[in-house]
Design an enzyme around this catalytic site. Structure first.
Site, PDB file in Angstrom:
ATOM      1  CD  GLU A  13      60.542  55.166  53.434  1.00  0.00           C
ATOM      2  OE1 GLU A  13      61.613  55.266  53.602  1.00  0.00           O
ATOM      3  OE2 GLU A  13      60.076  54.009  53.396  1.00  0.00           O
TER       4      GLU A  13
ATOM      5  CB  THR B  27      40.837  57.302  65.314  1.00  0.00           C
ATOM      6  OG1 THR B  27      39.626  57.697  66.080  1.00  0.00           O
ATOM      7  CG2 THR B  27      41.362  56.101  65.984  1.00  0.00           C
TER       8      THR B  27
ATOM      9  NE  ARG C 202      38.220  52.992  58.399  1.00  0.00           N
ATOM     10  CZ  ARG C 202      37.637  52.532  59.537  1.00  0.00           C
ATOM     11  NH1 ARG C 202      38.159  51.969  60.530  1.00  0.00           N
ATOM     12  NH2 ARG C 202      36.239  52.949  59.634  1.00  0.00           N
TER      13      ARG C 202
ATOM     14  CE  LYS D  25      37.880  54.408  66.557  1.00  0.00           C
ATOM     15  NZ  LYS D  25      38.289  53.880  67.664  1.00  0.00           N
TER      16      LYS D  25
ATOM     17  CE1 TYR E 106      57.254  54.132  50.686  1.00  0.00           C
ATOM     18  CE2 TYR E 106      57.249  53.304  48.505  1.00  0.00           C
ATOM     19  CZ  TYR E 106      57.196  53.055  49.769  1.00  0.00           C
ATOM     20  OH  TYR E 106      57.076  51.697  50.412  1.00  0.00           O
TER      21      TYR E 106
ATOM     22  CG  ASP F  68      43.444  56.576  72.538  1.00  0.00           C
ATOM     23  OD1 ASP F  68      42.934  57.201  71.666  1.00  0.00           O
ATOM     24  OD2 ASP F  68      43.829  55.255  72.260  1.00  0.00           O
TER      25      ASP F  68
HETATM   26  C1  PLP Z   1      39.415  52.784  68.107  1.00  0.00           C
HETATM   27  C2  PLP Z   1      40.286  53.227  68.905  1.00  0.00           C
HETATM   28  C3  PLP Z   1      41.787  53.265  68.749  1.00  0.00           C
HETATM   29  C4  PLP Z   1      42.297  52.445  67.503  1.00  0.00           C
HETATM   30  O1  PLP Z   1      42.076  53.029  66.178  1.00  0.00           O
HETATM   31  P1  PLP Z   1      42.491  52.283  64.979  1.00  0.00           P
HETATM   32  O2  PLP Z   1      42.382  53.185  63.940  1.00  0.00           O
HETATM   33  O3  PLP Z   1      41.273  51.054  65.010  1.00  0.00           O
HETATM   34  O4  PLP Z   1      43.717  51.456  65.182  1.00  0.00           O
HETATM   35  C5  PLP Z   1      43.017  53.507  69.747  1.00  0.00           C
HETATM   36  N1  PLP Z   1      42.466  53.768  70.838  1.00  0.00           N
HETATM   37  C6  PLP Z   1      40.787  53.911  71.305  1.00  0.00           C
HETATM   38  C7  PLP Z   1      40.569  54.432  72.672  1.00  0.00           C
HETATM   39  C8  PLP Z   1      40.182  53.718  70.117  1.00  0.00           C
HETATM   40  O5  PLP Z   1      38.776  53.652  70.398  1.00  0.00           O
END
Ligand code: PLP
Length: 411
Positions: free
Chosen positions: A55, A224, A233, A227, A53, A198
């Site tokens: 935090e 993220t 993840r 990807k 933990y 994003d």
């Molecule tokens: C995949 C994605 C997310 C979310 O990611 P998670 O890890 O699945 O919550 C947010 N924004 C965009 C543009 C994405 O493609």
């Protein structure tokens, strides 16, 4: 081997991990949001760090015994700032959705207006969809793409001036063009709105300079790590210095409890890998492969939204062929190719049916596939959709490709 340890305790779960490994080995992964992370990243995620933990932030924890955790999280933050050349990074968000949620909590009050890309035009659920917290708690205005799949920047500006959103969001889950961050930031400045980008999908391309960076334009950048960035993840938030402590508080205690320090170790490793020359080559190859795959599909008689891909992703447009995305994604699965159905601009069908299939090159490029393999993949896809070859034969063609590019030595 880890799997032998699991087998002793839980043969049922072990069996499905083994089957999943085989599935990943023996299918061509074209889901644009997926990738194969390194054995080092996976090892960190399965390490003793899961027991701790922690935090709070490094050196300011609510728990004792964090001296090693602090160093690991500090490394992840430092590497992230170096890689993206940003002022501040918070590496604790459990996912991309959590990263976005924390930015919203910091920047907005319930009921404030946000302007984001519409989900069916390629945006993400968390950019204001009515079924998501972003659309439930905030007043959403959406922009979209034109018939060529290009963001309608004039419409973004018009809506910004009309609705005066407090936050403008750029970034997408299915967009095959370079995004003009400068244009977005000018629009945000005109109305004194926050600007968030994003980069969940294009993180590796931004990190390596293959896609322009939003860092000098955006107040907040979320991503993220699993990807194109090819890590574990999870999510990350980057921001300007003036927002640093507010963003940190929004993550914890705002929306999360204890950070996943085993995953943060995986993020630190992935960020180190992303600083290498090899990774730069990888990102370049992802884009080359995507651009070539689009061309090859077109020369095989398959339409692509907008006619090209400038990043890692594209959408097959099935409207002329009178087929649905749902049926074609299932057909591709039968022949050993994994992808997902997706809407096309002005899709006449529902999001459960769709007229498109989204495909991307991040995962196949990690396996080492290049142009000759993209040519064969385009040919398999076209032969499947246009029924020019038998399912059995197509399946073998996919398998042959996979066998030439093995994935991991063991599990
Ligand atoms: C995949 C994605 C997310 C979310 O990611 P998670 O890890 O699945 O919550 C947010 N924004 C965009 C543009 C994405 O493609």
């Amino acid at each position: 081997m880890e799997i032998d340890i699991i087998k002793k305790t839980d043969p049922e779960v072990a069996k499905y991990i083994e089957l999943e490994f085989k599935r990943q080995q023996n299918t061509i992964e074209l889901i644009a949001s997926e990738n194969f992370t390194s054995p080092a990243v996976m090892a960190a995620c399965g390490s003793v760090l899961t027991n701790k933990y922690a935090e709070g932030r490094p050196y300011k924890r609510y728990y004792n015994g964090c001296e090693n955790i602090d160093k690991i999280e500090e490394l992840a933050v430092k590497r992230c700032c170096e890689l993206f050349k940003c002022d501040h990074a918070n590496v604790q968000p459990h996912s991309g959705a959590q990263a976005n949620m924390a930015v919203f909590l910091y920047a907005l009050k319930t009921g404030d207006t946000i302007l984001g890309m519409d989900l069916s035009n390629g945006g993400h659920l968390t950019h204001g969809s009515s079924v998501n917290f972003s659309g439930i708690n905030y007043n959403t205005i959406s922009y979209g793409v034109d018939e060529n799949g290009v963001i309608d920047y004039n419409d973004v500006e018009k809506k910004a001036l009309e609705y005066k959103p407090k936050l403008i969001i750029a970034g997408a889950s299915n967009y095959s063009r370079i995004i003009d961050f400068e244009r977005f930031s000018k629009i945000a400045k005109e109305i004194n709105a926050y600007f968030m980008v994003d980069i969940a999908h294009i993180a590796a391309l931004v990190a390596t300079g293959v896609h322009p960076s939003p860092v000098s334009y955006a107040d907040f950048i979320t991503t993220t790590t699993h990807k194109t960035l090819r890590g574990p993840r999870g999510g990350i938030i980057m921001c300007k210095k003036e927002h640093a402590s507010g963003i940190d508080k929004a993550v914890f205690p705002g929306i999360q409890g204890g950070p996943l320090e085993h995953i943060i170790a995986g993020k630190a490793i992935a960020l180190k890998e992303a600083q290498s020359e090899d990774f730069k080559e990888y990102a370049k190859q992802v884009v080359e492969n995507s651009s070539y795959l689009a061309q090859e599909l077109i020369s095989n008689g398959i339409d692509i939204v907008g006619g090209k891909s400038e990043n890692h992703v594209m959408t097959i447009d099935l409207r002329k062929l009178d087929k649905t995305g749902k049926d074609v994604a299932n057909l591709l699965e039968e022949v050993g190719i994994t992808a997902n159905k997706n809407t096309v601009p002005n899709d006449p069908t529902s999001p459960f049916v769709t007229s498109g299939v989204r495909i991307g090159t991040a995962a196949t490029t990690t396996r080492g596939m290049k142009k000759p393999e993209m040519k064969e993949i385009a040919s398999i896809i076209a032969d499947a959709i246009l029924e020019k070859d038998s399912i059995e034969n197509l399946k073998n063609r996919s398998l042959n490709l996979c066998k030439k590019f093995p994935l991991y030595e063991n599990i």
